[in-house]
Design a protein around this motif. Structure first.
Motif, PDB file in Angstrom:
ATOM      1  N   ASP A  52       0.813  -1.226   0.000  1.00  0.00           N
ATOM      2  CA  ASP A  52       0.000   0.000   0.000  1.00  0.00           C
ATOM      3  C   ASP A  52       0.845   1.274   0.000  1.00  0.00           C
ATOM      4  O   ASP A  52       0.724   2.116   0.886  1.00  0.00           O
ATOM      5  N   HIS A  54       0.654   3.617  -2.392  1.00  0.00           N
ATOM      6  CA  HIS A  54      -0.234   4.690  -2.849  1.00  0.00           C
ATOM      7  C   HIS A  54       0.559   5.870  -3.393  1.00  0.00           C
ATOM      8  O   HIS A  54       0.367   7.020  -2.970  1.00  0.00           O
ATOM      9  N   ASP A  84      -1.596  -2.235  -4.215  1.00  0.00           N
ATOM     10  CA  ASP A  84      -1.798  -0.787  -4.184  1.00  0.00           C
ATOM     11  C   ASP A  84      -0.478  -0.023  -4.245  1.00  0.00           C
ATOM     12  O   ASP A  84      -0.123   0.731  -3.338  1.00  0.00           O
ATOM     13  N   ASP A  87      -2.211   5.240  -6.148  1.00  0.00           N
ATOM     14  CA  ASP A  87      -3.490   5.665  -5.583  1.00  0.00           C
ATOM     15  C   ASP A  87      -4.503   5.881  -6.703  1.00  0.00           C
ATOM     16  O   ASP A  87      -5.384   5.064  -6.914  1.00  0.00           O
ATOM     17  N   LEU A  88      -4.314   6.967  -7.459  1.00  0.00           N
ATOM     18  CA  LEU A  88      -5.258   7.248  -8.538  1.00  0.00           C
ATOM     19  C   LEU A  88      -4.586   7.502  -9.883  1.00  0.00           C
ATOM     20  O   LEU A  88      -5.268   7.714 -10.880  1.00  0.00           O
ATOM     21  N   ASN A 115      -6.849  -3.060  -5.148  1.00  0.00           N
ATOM     22  CA  ASN A 115      -8.007  -2.409  -5.755  1.00  0.00           C
ATOM     23  C   ASN A 115      -7.680  -1.037  -6.332  1.00  0.00           C
ATOM     24  O   ASN A 115      -8.223  -0.635  -7.362  1.00  0.00           O
ATOM     25  N   HIS A 116      -6.760  -0.300  -5.700  1.00  0.00           N
ATOM     26  CA  HIS A 116      -6.396   1.015  -6.239  1.00  0.00           C
ATOM     27  C   HIS A 116      -5.606   0.889  -7.538  1.00  0.00           C
ATOM     28  O   HIS A 116      -5.650   1.798  -8.367  1.00  0.00           O
ATOM     29  N   ASP A 117      -4.894  -0.202  -7.713  1.00  0.00           N
ATOM     30  CA  ASP A 117      -4.184  -0.421  -8.970  1.00  0.00           C
ATOM     31  C   ASP A 117      -5.175  -0.555 -10.122  1.00  0.00           C
ATOM     32  O   ASP A 117      -4.881  -0.170 -11.256  1.00  0.00           O
ATOM     33  N   ARG A 119      -8.255   0.907  -9.839  1.00  0.00           N
ATOM     34  CA  ARG A 119      -8.953   2.189  -9.867  1.00  0.00           C
ATOM     35  C   ARG A 119      -8.225   3.188 -10.751  1.00  0.00           C
ATOM     36  O   ARG A 119      -8.821   4.071 -11.354  1.00  0.00           O
ATOM     37  N   HIS A 205      -3.969  -3.622   2.400  1.00  0.00           N
ATOM     38  CA  HIS A 205      -5.306  -3.084   2.154  1.00  0.00           C
ATOM     39  C   HIS A 205      -5.900  -2.279   3.294  1.00  0.00           C
ATOM     40  O   HIS A 205      -6.473  -1.209   3.069  1.00  0.00           O
ATOM     41  N   THR A 251      -4.578   6.966   2.002  1.00  0.00           N
ATOM     42  CA  THR A 251      -5.580   7.264   0.996  1.00  0.00           C
ATOM     43  C   THR A 251      -6.725   8.023   1.661  1.00  0.00           C
ATOM     44  O   THR A 251      -6.878   7.984   2.880  1.00  0.00           O
TER      45      THR A 251
END
Length: 270
Positions: A52, A54, A84, A87-88, A115-117, A119, A205, A251
């Motif tokens: 994570d 991010h 992750d 982030d975005l 999940n952010h990967d 997103r 996560h 995040t």
């Protein structure tokens, strides 16, 4: 109404502390972990887990370089990333790939997506970036690590929230009785993994809650990180160990409170 002003002032101080200091106050957690089926050749294997990151506005590639230096200083046998990396957006990851490529571990470097990967909308580019950095992306597959004729298996699943996780596929072909370490971004997937011959699940996560309160603990955690939030647990009837790394980045809000970012150094033994 003085107490209202006091609470507001306390909140401002806590947020300032959480942003300016604790958010970057990395803590190295050292965990000695017994895996009864671990082959003799892998006794005292050192595995470093990070998670994570991010990468983005509040976590820059140059900040990551300091973490990678700490990882390399540990002289790990094995390096695992549990999802992750972004982030975005993925621009920062592109800049970090050459840094990640310099990491060395004789038994290999492995990653799964979070999940952010997804997103970020560029999961395929992220997979390619990890490959360029020398990391094997374990999307519903496994890799056999060999040493002195013994084998240890590292498996990984696609993200359980927005990907297509397939644990049977990831474990297919692993010999019965073999020792298996599973990388799964979401820690509550351990409820499923504990039904299979998995010796250890490594996850992220949750960020450990990211914000924790005295006597209360975590305030909020994301979906599939509500039962297993931080540290070591044992899941299911098999009591499978699952370790939840608190992650490096943040995040939603760029603060941490009573929940420092984490790098985990495991020493594995029988």
């Amino acid at each position: 109404m003085k107490w209202v002003g006091g609470l507001v002032g306390l909140g401002v101080v806590a947020c300032t502390y959480g942003y300016a200091w604790e958010r970057t106050a990395l803590q190295i957690e050292r965990v000695s972990l017994s895996l009864p089926r671990l082959p003799n050749s892998f006794a005292d294997c050192k595995l470093v887990q990070f998670s994570d990151v991010h990468l983005g506005h509040f976590f820059k590639p140059e900040q990551l370089q300091g973490v990678l230096d700490l990882i390399q200083n540990e002289q790990p046998d094995l390096i695992c990333f549990t999802g992750d990396i972004v982030d975005l957006e993925t621009q920062s990851f592109s800049a970090a790939i050459p840094m990640l490529a310099k990491l060395e571990a004789p038994l290999g470097k492995f990653a799964v997506l979070g999940n952010h990967d997804y997103r970020a909308g560029q999961q395929h580019a992220i997979r390619q970036g990890w490959a360029a950095a020398g990391f094997a992306v374990l999307d519903n597959r496994h890799v056999a690590l060999g040493k002195n004729g013994d084998s240890l298996y590292i498996a990984g699943i696609d993200d359980a929230l927005v990907g297509v996780p397939d644990l049977p596929k990831a474990l297919a072909g692993i010999p019965e009785g073999a020792s298996v370490i599973l990388l799964a971004h979401e820690p509550d997937f351990a409820e499923e993994a504990a039904r299979y011959p998995v010796d250890l699940q490594l996850s992220g996560h949750s960020h450990g809650g990211q914000v924790r309160l005295p006597l209360v603990g975590h305030v909020l955690t994301p979906k599939l990180a509500t039962k297993y939030v931080k540290g070591l647990y044992h899941a299911g009837d098999s009591q499978m160990p699952v370790y939840v790394n608190r992650g490096l980045g943040t995040t939603i809000l760029p603060v941490r409170f009573l929940c420092r970012p984490e790098l985990t150094v495991f020493t594995l033994h029988q």
